[in-house]
Design a protein around this motif. Sequence first.
Motif, mmCIF file in Angstrom:
data_model
loop_
_atom_site.group_PDB
_atom_site.id
_atom_site.type_symbol
_atom_site.label_atom_id
_atom_site.label_comp_id
_atom_site.label_asym_id
_atom_site.label_seq_id
_atom_site.Cartn_x
_atom_site.Cartn_y
_atom_site.Cartn_z
ATOM 1 N N ILE A 231 0.854 -1.182 0.000
ATOM 2 C CA ILE A 231 0.000 0.000 0.000
ATOM 3 C C ILE A 231 0.896 1.240 0.000
ATOM 4 O O ILE A 231 1.794 1.354 0.827
ATOM 5 N N TYR A 242 -2.921 0.675 -4.345
ATOM 6 C CA TYR A 242 -2.904 -0.741 -3.988
ATOM 7 C C TYR A 242 -2.075 -1.473 -5.042
ATOM 8 O O TYR A 242 -2.481 -1.609 -6.180
ATOM 9 N N CYS A 360 -8.826 2.749 -3.253
ATOM 10 C CA CYS A 360 -7.442 2.756 -3.729
ATOM 11 C C CYS A 360 -7.411 2.482 -5.229
ATOM 12 O O CYS A 360 -8.176 1.662 -5.743
#
Length: 756
Positions: A231, A242, A360
């Motif tokens: 991350i 991500y 993300c």
Amino acid sequence: MVEQTRQSLISYNPQTNTILIDCTKHLFPASLEDYEIWMSIAIDALMQYPKATTIVLRQSRDFIYDYDQVMLLKEIAHLLHKFVKIERIISLDKVTPFKDEKVESRLGFLQKIMLSDLRRDPIGAYVELSHEIIKQKAIYKVTTEDKLKKSIAHYLNYALLPLQKALEGTKLINSIKDKLIGYKIGDRSIYRELFHPIIRPNFMLTRYSILPPQNGEKVNEYEIEDGKVEIYKLKDKALFFYHIIPAEFNLNEKLYEILDVARRYLSEHKPKKSDFADPERMREVFYNIGRDLILEIAERMQYPIKSQELTLLSKILVRYTAGYGIIELLLQDENIQDFYINAPVGKNPIFVNHGVYGECETNLVPTYEDVEAWATRFRIESGRPLDESSPVLDTEIEVRGARARIAAITRNLSPDGLAFAFRRHRDRPWTLPLFIKHRMLNPLAAGLISFIVDGARTILIAGTRGTGKSSLLGSLISEIMRKYRIVSVEDTLELPLEYYINLGYNIERLKARSALSQSQNEMPADEAIRTSLRLGDSCLIVGEVRSVEAKALYESMRIGALANVVAGTIHGDSPYGVFDRVVNDLGVPKTSFKATDIIIIANKIKSADGMKMFRRVVEITEVRKEWDNDPLKEKGFVKLMDYNAKKDDLEPTETLLNGESFILNEIAKRVKQFHNDWEAVWDNILLRAKMKEYLVNLSNKTNNNEILEADFVVASNEKFHVFVEEVMEEHGELDYNRVYNLWKDWVNKEVRLRWS
């Protein structure tokens, strides 16, 4: 002959504007940045196909260069076309009209730059050109011969300087001009700063970026079953990145070769339509065939394949033949709650909704071929249409380790074509102890909910999308004793009922037509709920209340709530929001809404910076019955527990602590040991809370999460009821200390027996 050979390596797809360069028969690895031969061929291809926006170098893996990187080389190709095709500077007459003894060397230099160096190494060619300009200017300054002066001036002004200016106008040269101090011609490390291919095995359609984002700060990393997740916090964006690194990208070249041969063989034996009726069986067959095939290929190649390599290759092979490809990798990550594939495909990355870091961006870009294949699978497996006349499909898939609910859309609803939203669920049910461990609720809330379920009340679990409503509903089933029959109604099979059936539950599953589906082959949800009432005395679990089935649900609540628990989920962020939706949106009479006993509100809690999110139960409220028009104004909603944001915890209200709950006292009226005895009720709730907290603490102490899974939780819940009965029979009264000690002894012994 050389040009013909080079040309045979190039193919072009006009539909996707993609140039494919076949590097499979060459020793040089496929890399524009590291090898001048591939950069030269790529620039030649761009001169031939100027509309190209993507370049793919294919070897044992595909190295994909996207639009921005291709544009760097396309400008060089355009420059070459401009200067070479019109022979502006590479013929003898164009170099200089003034003949001298150096004219041949000047022509040779220009031809070398234009016909060779600019293709192989544009940066090196620019540096050479700059050196030549400095050299010629120096000669010009010291020479006294008029003819030579004119010749050099023409050479500079007509050839060298225009070419230098044209190169400096390109993004490639302009981006590195400040980095050329100490640069040595031929050093290709500078290209590695500009070219970052998306890499994927050539059996995988999804594009994948192997490099982490530039200017990204790694904030976390963890392993999943078949890969690793990193991350990153992005400096210029409010969302996290991500970055998934699948195991299939870390194989050695020999394993890639074995896998590719096996995949090509299995591709001739694709699953038939009838095979999709039992996907798990199909995967098992493909796994066994693939394993034997990989062993045979490895022996033929004289590669001593290890056991773990064989297992990994077999899993990857199944994933990209009988499976769902990259979807399965995302489903392996328990932190993912949702992920989205937006239209138009091929231009957008997959986005995930992470349990900690919120939405993300990912390093995965699915292709058109990907989504078409997935859409076909979803149509076949669900038996539901997905086309322009029925542009919405609700279905579900199950893979080892997880399940997912899928909402698919296409034209005409989606003008840009196919798009998907995936809601991930665990393959095993959530339990109340698991929720305690993850801090969605605390032990007291779990004990209270357990007591209410045992009290056979009507429960609505509300919240916005992605707050864990369905997971919480599924956990309530573990609080129902297996001696009671359960009937479920769902339009998409999200609840883990098959797992509970395998644990010995008596469950009848009903599948209703989706509210958005045009399929006429399924029963509408309201009729399914009414049918459930004719299936005998049962607990009723409704996956989600969305539409007209609300009226039928409230009919069942009014008829059966006093006999068995009735529970379901609904969208709403507060008790009044639930009332508003049920009464004003779904048309249920106000008086019927009083059949609701308990509303549990789940919500997402954000961190102060807004970058992280956590799922929490924020309110447990009872619905009282003495109101006429507006339960909010007439105090029909009474909180039993309320969320304290500062403490990040649920707290009991005075109503609960003082025993003033209408619903809990209604439950007590029907139990001899609780009647007119609030202390007995409260002690029972506290005992349930204490038991669940003990399981969580024992799990943490022994590092054994299996203690919190449904298999053990269901057994421990039922053992609690057994010990209550034994203590009552032996002592004639409820002694909760005895019950707790008996239960705790059983838990400790059972844990040793199961996992010692």
